[in-house]
Scaffold this active site. Structure first.
Site, PDB file in Angstrom:
ATOM      1  CD  GLU A   1      -2.991  -0.764  -0.112  1.00  0.00           C
ATOM      2  OE1 GLU A   1      -3.026   0.364  -0.633  1.00  0.00           O
ATOM      3  OE2 GLU A   1      -3.651  -1.734  -0.544  1.00  0.00           O
TER       4      GLU A   1
ATOM      5  N   GLY B   1      10.678   6.763  -6.314  1.00  0.00           N
ATOM      6  CA  GLY B   1      10.303   8.162  -6.089  1.00  0.00           C
ATOM      7  C   GLY B   1       9.579   8.359  -4.763  1.00  0.00           C
ATOM      8  CE1 TYR B   2       5.294  12.283  -5.303  1.00  0.00           C
ATOM      9  CE2 TYR B   2       5.517  10.332  -6.668  1.00  0.00           C
ATOM     10  CZ  TYR B   2       5.092  11.627  -6.504  1.00  0.00           C
ATOM     11  OH  TYR B   2       4.450  12.266  -7.525  1.00  0.00           O
TER      12      TYR B   2
ATOM     13  CE1 TYR C   1      -6.713   2.940  -0.309  1.00  0.00           C
ATOM     14  CE2 TYR C   1      -4.355   3.230   0.049  1.00  0.00           C
ATOM     15  CZ  TYR C   1      -5.408   2.554  -0.535  1.00  0.00           C
ATOM     16  OH  TYR C   1      -5.156   1.465  -1.325  1.00  0.00           O
TER      17      TYR C   1
ATOM     18  CG  ASP D   1      -7.583   4.127  -4.121  1.00  0.00           C
ATOM     19  OD1 ASP D   1      -8.796   4.183  -4.440  1.00  0.00           O
ATOM     20  OD2 ASP D   1      -6.821   3.237  -4.547  1.00  0.00           O
TER      21      ASP D   1
ATOM     22  CB  CYS E   1     -19.861   2.276 -19.327  1.00  0.00           C
ATOM     23  SG  CYS E   1     -19.090   3.787 -18.709  1.00  0.00           S
TER      24      CYS E   1
HETATM   25  S1  SF4 Z   1     -20.755   2.492 -15.588  1.00  0.00           S
HETATM   26 FE1  SF4 Z   1     -18.962   3.452 -16.411  1.00  0.00          FE
HETATM   27  S2  SF4 Z   1     -18.746   5.373 -15.296  1.00  0.00           S
HETATM   28 FE2  SF4 Z   1     -20.186   4.105 -14.161  1.00  0.00          FE
HETATM   29  S3  SF4 Z   1     -18.931   3.067 -12.636  1.00  0.00           S
HETATM   30 FE3  SF4 Z   1     -19.059   1.720 -14.408  1.00  0.00          FE
HETATM   31  S4  SF4 Z   1     -17.275   2.191 -15.678  1.00  0.00           S
HETATM   32 FE4  SF4 Z   1     -17.553   3.853 -14.186  1.00  0.00          FE
END
Ligand code: SF4
Length: 383
Positions: A55, A99-100, A138, A156, A217
């Site tokens: 993490e 890094g960091y 987190y 996150d 999506c």
């Molecule tokens: S539908 Fe699309 S925008 Fe909505 S949580 Fe799923 S991937 Fe993300």
């Protein structure tokens, strides 16, 4: 057609909305996670120490970059006791390139405190975890839920993006209103049963499907509950906040060989605090103004910071580097010590230590170099 969730308007609290949807959403997420999760070494063996190290490494760094570092770090420091016992210089050398570096310093200091105050056992409670250096809300939630199965939330960048889209949240995640709302939602959604899988599923969905650009999506298990998708504008969420101001920074550095034909070059160990603390670099200095005379400034820096009078030679390379809030333009020049047999370098006003070093020593033997210095060495090699 996607079915929109009830939206979060100003008089509707996040937990109340989450309660309507929680079971449905949590169930869909977990189902997706069990068939789509990536196999990662800290998932195969999620001990508290391994989860903790992973993490910390994953903060601000991509999984693919972290993987080889994680394996090497765990080979060098297989448990909290080994990490606590190691000198800081060795820990930073194993971290070099990620890094960091503040993360490595905090991890090391926290391991020492775990040995001293917790008998070497990584604490189980979010409160005790939060008391350790480098562990914020987190990371504490991730360790408590993933390693100990506690009902703790994580938030996150990936989780913030998924929740901002599913609930079409009106606030930028970094704003205080956005943080309040997102944490309330994340906490309300964590199930009592298997919070580890739930939290990792949210993060994994953000990493693999609900990406910042072009979210997939059509493959998303939350598509029929996603309000941003129903609005037709998933990429409009999360809402943008104000961009941080990036300040320009101008600096010069010298490539000084010990003597003509020598492979050894002069490196300085930066101060214990501030930018790139404790890391080794080519000696140099920031310029007081962008118009400052480069060679004069560098000759002065070598005298004042490295006690090394030198003649400044050719311009070898210019390296641009982006820090979180600063953009550096570093110009590198060759330099020759005026004393043909320079004595062992002595730390002066700025550097903690100075040494003649042959770059390319095996990782464990080399002083810890920042990503910037590695970039500089590659640039002068090409010059
Ligand atoms: S539908 Fe699309 S925008 Fe909505 S949580 Fe799923 S991937 Fe993300």
């Amino acid at each position: 057609m996607p079915r929109a969730s009830p939206s979060l308007d100003s008089d509707q609290s996040a937990p109340a909305v989450a309660a309507e949807l929680a079971d449905d959403l949590v169930c869909a997420l977990r189902g997706w996670y069990f068939t789509h999760q990536r196999r990662l070494p800290w998932r195969d063996e999620p001990s508290p120490y391994r989860v903790w190290v992973s993490e910390i490494m994953l903060q601000q760094t991509q999984v693919q970059t972290v993987l080889p570092y994680f394996e090497r770090f765990l080979a060098a420091f297989p448990d909290v006791a080994a990490l606590a016992a190691a000198p800081e210089e060795v820990v930073l050398a194993r971290w070099a390139g990620l890094g960091y570096y503040r993360r490595a310093r905090h991890l090391h200091e926290a391991a020492r405190r775990v040995m001293a105050a917790h008998g070497g056992r990584v604490p189980t409670s979010v409160e005790a975890l939060l008391a350790l250096p480098g562990i914020g809300r987190y990371t504490a939630g991730a360790i408590a839920s993933i390693a100990y199965g506690q009902r703790a939330a994580v938030l996150d960048g990936n989780v913030a993006r998924v929740l901002s889209r599913v609930f079409a949240l009106p606030d930028a995640p970094a704003s205080s209103a956005g943080q309040r709302r997102l944490w309330a939602l994340a906490e309300a959604l964590v199930p009592a049963a298997d919070p580890s899988a739930h939290n990792q599923a949210l993060m994994e969905l953000g990493a693999l499907v609900c990406t910042p650009r072009a979210p997939a999506c059509s493959r998303c298990p939350l598509a029929d509950r996603c309000e941003a998708l129903a609005l037709g504008t998933p990429e409009a969420f999360p809402r943008a906040g104000r961009k941080p101001v990036v300040k320009p920074l101008f600096a010069v550095a010298a490539l000084v060989h010990r003597h003509a034909g020598s492979a050894e070059i002069l490196l300085g160990k930066r101060p214990a605090d501030g930018l790139l603390a404790g890391l080794w670099e080519l000696p140099g200095a920031e310029l007081a103004s962008p118009r400052a005379h480069r060679r004069k400034a560098l000759a002065r820096a070598l005298c004042e910071r490295a006690d090394l009078p030198a003649a400044i030679g050719d311009h070898l390379a210019t390296v641009e580097h982006q820090f979180t809030h600063r953009h550096l333009r570093l110009e590198i020049f060759s330099a020759t010590p005026l004393d043909p047999a320079p004595p062992a370098p002595r730390p002066a006003a700025f550097y903690q230590a100075l040494a003649w070093v042959a770059p390319g020593a095996p990782d464990g033997d080399a002083p810890p170099l920042s990503t910037l210095t590695r970039k500089v060495l590659a640039a002068v090699e090409r010059a």
